[in-house]
Scaffold this motif. Structure first.
Motif, short mmCIF file in Angstrom:
data_model
loop_
_atom_site.label_atom_id
_atom_site.label_comp_id
_atom_site.label_asym_id
_atom_site.label_seq_id
_atom_site.Cartn_x
_atom_site.Cartn_y
_atom_site.Cartn_z
N SER A 142 -3.13 -11.68 -3.52
CA SER A 142 -1.76 -12.17 -3.66
C SER A 142 -1.32 -13.07 -2.51
O SER A 142 -0.35 -13.82 -2.64
N CYS A 143 -2.02 -13.01 -1.39
CA CYS A 143 -1.74 -13.86 -0.23
C CYS A 143 -3.04 -14.50 0.21
O CYS A 143 -3.70 -13.99 1.15
N ASN A 203 -0.75 -5.98 -3.43
CA ASN A 203 -1.70 -6.72 -2.58
C ASN A 203 -2.79 -7.39 -3.41
O ASN A 203 -3.26 -8.49 -3.07
N LYS A 209 3.14 -13.77 -6.73
CA LYS A 209 2.81 -14.56 -5.57
C LYS A 209 3.40 -13.93 -4.31
O LYS A 209 4.55 -13.47 -4.32
N TYR A 210 2.61 -13.90 -3.25
CA TYR A 210 3.00 -13.24 -2.00
C TYR A 210 3.35 -11.78 -2.24
O TYR A 210 4.30 -11.24 -1.65
N CYS A 212 1.74 -9.26 -1.22
CA CYS A 212 1.53 -8.46 0.00
C CYS A 212 2.79 -8.42 0.85
O CYS A 212 3.08 -7.41 1.50
N VAL A 213 3.57 -9.51 0.83
CA VAL A 213 4.82 -9.54 1.60
C VAL A 213 5.82 -8.53 1.01
O VAL A 213 6.49 -7.79 1.73
#
Length: 254
Positions: A142-143, A203, A209-210, A212-213
């Motif tokens: 994802s990142c 993750n 998208k992103y 993990c953030v």
């Protein structure tokens, strides 16, 4: 570069646990024994989860189902360790540094949470940490600009802090059962444990998208909320301790 990655991820994942151990737990032999006992219960929960995963062939690739029964088993073992500790609490208080301290119960819960956190962190991340030595690099789905080693190290560090908070809140909740306040704390621990665990699936998400953030943000939010529960409990304990001291002072003067 791989060696730098290894030590960077190692310190990111385990620095909070190492700091707590050397500064707070290691100087006290009673805390060390309590930590080992708690780590054994966590290891027992992980073993039971592994046995179920091994025999449940049809659900091995479904992480959502694996997380469901793994978290449930951990919480049951947490409750089992509380029952064991409650039977030994009077003896632990007698040999503690301050036998009459109102914070002994919280200290025992914190150390027990450390044992849970340490065992979970070692089992969940140590194999991935070894892979960071190379020769290849695993990127987070994802990142894509971050390595899976580093994202997992941050997640491991956050879950270590979460287990410390969860154990303190859960022990207070178990002690206050069957009151509504006790049930609310137990329910918070279970639901937040599920929430943080399922958040880690972001993750490896290919659609978010992103992710993990978002996963890290959710864990941090749960940590901050759990700390709020603990601080409120500290204020209650301080109030009760001060009231007892005032009553003792008045009785001595009269």
């Amino acid at each position: 570069m791989t060696l730098c990655t290894f030590f960077g991820c190692l310190l990111t994942a385990y620095s909070p646990l190492l700091s707590i151990f050397f500064l707070y737990i290691a100087p006290n032999a009673q805390y060390v024994l309590l930590m080992v006992a708690s780590a054994f219960f966590c290891l027992l929960a992980l073993l039971l989860s592994s046995v179920i995963w091994y025999f449940a062939k049809a659900t091995q690739s479904n992480h959502y189902i694996s997380i469901a029964y793994s978290v449930a088993i951990k919480e049951v073992c947490r409750w089992g360790f509380y029952l064991l500790l409650s039977r030994a609490e009077s003896g632990l208080n007698n040999i503690s540094t301050n036998p009459k301290s109102p914070f002994n119960k919280t200290s025992f819960a914190f150390v027990s949470g450390y044992g849970y956190a340490l065992m979970s962190a070692l089992v969940s991340y140590i194999s991935l940490l070894v892979e960071s030595l190379g020769p290849g690099v695993l990127m987070c789905t994802s990142c894509p600009k971050a390595t899976l080693f580093f994202i997992s190290a941050i997640t491991t560090s956050l879950f270590s802090l979460l287990h410390l908070c969860w154990m303190v809140i859960a022990f207070e909740g178990f002690y206050e059962l069957p009151k509504v306040k006790g049930w609310s704390k137990v329910v918070w621990v279970v639901l937040s444990h599920y929430g943080a665990s399922y958040a880690t699936t972001l993750n490896s998400s290919t659609t978010v998208k992103y992710g993990c953030v978002y996963s890290i943000a959710i864990c941090i939010g749960i940590i901050m909320t759990s700390i709020g529960f603990i601080m409120k409990s500290f204020k209650t304990v301080l109030t009760l301790a001060s009231n007892r001291q005032q009553r003792a002072t008045v009785s001595m003067t009269t």
